[in-house]
Design a protein around this motif. Structure first.
Motif, PDB file in Angstrom:
ATOM      1  N   SER A 149       0.831  -1.199   0.000  1.00  0.00           N
ATOM      2  CA  SER A 149       0.000   0.000   0.000  1.00  0.00           C
ATOM      3  C   SER A 149       0.866   1.250   0.000  1.00  0.00           C
ATOM      4  CB  SER A 149      -0.935   0.003   1.211  1.00  0.00           C
ATOM      5  OG  SER A 149      -0.184  -0.038   2.412  1.00  0.00           O
ATOM      6  N   GLU A 150       0.285   2.349  -0.477  1.00  0.00           N
ATOM      7  CA  GLU A 150       0.969   3.638  -0.444  1.00  0.00           C
ATOM      8  C   GLU A 150       0.905   4.212   0.962  1.00  0.00           C
ATOM      9  OE1 GLU A 150       1.139   6.416  -4.149  1.00  0.00           O
ATOM     10  OE2 GLU A 150      -0.912   5.671  -3.917  1.00  0.00           O
ATOM     11  N   GLN A 151       1.939   4.927   1.343  1.00  0.00           N
ATOM     12  CA  GLN A 151       1.996   5.652   2.605  1.00  0.00           C
ATOM     13  C   GLN A 151       2.339   7.102   2.295  1.00  0.00           C
ATOM     14  OE1 GLN A 151       1.293   4.127   5.743  1.00  0.00           O
ATOM     15  NE2 GLN A 151       0.520   2.699   4.222  1.00  0.00           N
ATOM     16  N   PHE A 181       5.851   3.694   0.761  1.00  0.00           N
ATOM     17  CA  PHE A 181       4.913   2.584   0.691  1.00  0.00           C
ATOM     18  C   PHE A 181       5.149   1.626   1.838  1.00  0.00           C
ATOM     19  CE2 PHE A 181       8.587   1.479  -1.892  1.00  0.00           C
ATOM     20  CZ  PHE A 181       8.867   0.169  -1.566  1.00  0.00           C
ATOM     21  N   ARG A 182       4.185   0.723   2.045  1.00  0.00           N
ATOM     22  CA  ARG A 182       4.230  -0.274   3.121  1.00  0.00           C
ATOM     23  C   ARG A 182       4.076  -1.660   2.507  1.00  0.00           C
ATOM     24  NH1 ARG A 182       0.391   0.889   7.854  1.00  0.00           N
ATOM     25  NH2 ARG A 182       2.263   1.986   8.527  1.00  0.00           N
ATOM     26  N   SER A 239       3.329  -5.482   3.910  1.00  0.00           N
ATOM     27  CA  SER A 239       2.960  -6.356   5.034  1.00  0.00           C
ATOM     28  C   SER A 239       2.813  -7.760   4.481  1.00  0.00           C
ATOM     29  CB  SER A 239       1.634  -5.917   5.650  1.00  0.00           C
ATOM     30  OG  SER A 239       1.716  -4.610   6.159  1.00  0.00           O
ATOM     31  N   THR A 249       5.540  -6.190   8.967  1.00  0.00           N
ATOM     32  CA  THR A 249       5.149  -4.965   8.264  1.00  0.00           C
ATOM     33  C   THR A 249       6.344  -4.027   8.266  1.00  0.00           C
ATOM     34  OG1 THR A 249       2.827  -5.157   8.885  1.00  0.00           O
ATOM     35  CG2 THR A 249       3.606  -2.962   8.274  1.00  0.00           C
ATOM     36  N   VAL A 250       6.671  -3.504   7.086  1.00  0.00           N
ATOM     37  CA  VAL A 250       7.782  -2.567   6.955  1.00  0.00           C
ATOM     38  C   VAL A 250       7.329  -1.400   6.087  1.00  0.00           C
ATOM     39  CG1 VAL A 250      10.176  -2.237   6.215  1.00  0.00           C
ATOM     40  CG2 VAL A 250       9.472  -4.441   7.145  1.00  0.00           C
ATOM     41  N   ASP A 251       7.569  -0.189   6.579  1.00  0.00           N
ATOM     42  CA  ASP A 251       7.345   1.012   5.790  1.00  0.00           C
ATOM     43  C   ASP A 251       8.647   1.374   5.081  1.00  0.00           C
ATOM     44  OD1 ASP A 251       4.744   1.193   6.673  1.00  0.00           O
ATOM     45  OD2 ASP A 251       5.184   2.651   8.237  1.00  0.00           O
ATOM     46  N   TYR A 299      14.811   2.227  -1.592  1.00  0.00           N
ATOM     47  CA  TYR A 299      13.993   2.706  -0.484  1.00  0.00           C
ATOM     48  C   TYR A 299      14.548   2.199   0.839  1.00  0.00           C
ATOM     49  CZ  TYR A 299      10.865   3.824  -4.249  1.00  0.00           C
ATOM     50  OH  TYR A 299      10.347   4.347  -5.405  1.00  0.00           O
ATOM     51  N   ALA A 351      14.096   1.298   4.823  1.00  0.00           N
ATOM     52  CA  ALA A 351      13.048   0.863   5.745  1.00  0.00           C
ATOM     53  C   ALA A 351      12.966   1.864   6.885  1.00  0.00           C
ATOM     54  CB  ALA A 351      13.348  -0.525   6.279  1.00  0.00           C
ATOM     55  N   GLN A 409      11.542   1.610  10.374  1.00  0.00           N
ATOM     56  CA  GLN A 409      10.963   0.592  11.233  1.00  0.00           C
ATOM     57  C   GLN A 409      10.751   0.993  12.685  1.00  0.00           C
ATOM     58  OE1 GLN A 409      13.965  -2.223   9.445  1.00  0.00           O
ATOM     59  NE2 GLN A 409      12.296  -3.614   9.885  1.00  0.00           N
TER      60      GLN A 409
END
Length: 184
Positions: A62-64, A68-69, A71, A89-91, A101, A103, A105
């Protein structure tokens, strides 16, 4: 009153320049768009010792706000009927390198999301988008000073993603998994 008028013959160049600026400014976010969604699948996982187990897998991308994230969940079915489920789950936020990108965390003392510390046994995680592949890397420094790498390569395919996973410790491949994850 002074007016500046642009000749009409240059309006195409101005529109093109504006579009290129917008594409450059938002390029990192646009790269994740083809991967967004939820995916599920299963695979037979064979360990280095030859033992195999069935495993269900899912991933949500998903976009953040800034990036993005990712999971993901892995459910392993044991011979005794029990289930071992692990979820992560990592952004990810853009770096100065195109397609790479970092992380994000945990929060530091200033409230900013930062990387974990591999010297404390925590994984160092980063991601890469290269064309139709989104790869997540996790590096661990072992107690004895060696390393373990995990690589999750998710490649776009009709109807979903092809997942290739590899776990390597000090150059020895411990586990590989290849499967198709269907987009939900």
């Amino acid at each position: 009153m002074v007016r500046f008028l642009l000749p009409l013959r240059n309006s195409g160049a101005i529109v093109f320049t504006a579009m290129m600026f917008v594409a450059f400014a938002f390029g990192a976010r646009a790269d994740i768009a083809p991967f967004l969604g939820s995916y599920t699948g299963s695979a037979e996982v064979v360990s280095a010792n030859g033992e195999s187990r069935d495993r269900d897998m899912s991933v949500d991308i998903s976009e953040q706000d800034e990036g993005f994230r990712v999971s993901w969940t892995s459910s392993t079915y044991r011979k005794d009927g029990s289930v071992n489920e692990k979820s992560y789950t990592v952004d990810f936020v853009p770096t100065e390198r195109e397609g790479v990108y970092a992380a994000a965390q945990k929060k530091n003392v200033f409230g900013h999301l930062v990387q974990l510390d591999p010297m404390k046994g925590e994984p160092y995680v980063w991601g890469q988008i290269d064309g139709d592949s989104l790869t997540v890397y996790s590096m661990f420094v072992t107690e004895s000073g060696g390393y373990e790498m995990q690589e999750f390569d998710r490649k776009l395919a009709p109807g979903g993603l092809n997942l290739d996973f590899r776990r390597v410790r000090n150059g020895e491949i411990l586990r590989t998994v290849s499967t198709f994850l269907e987009k939900q």
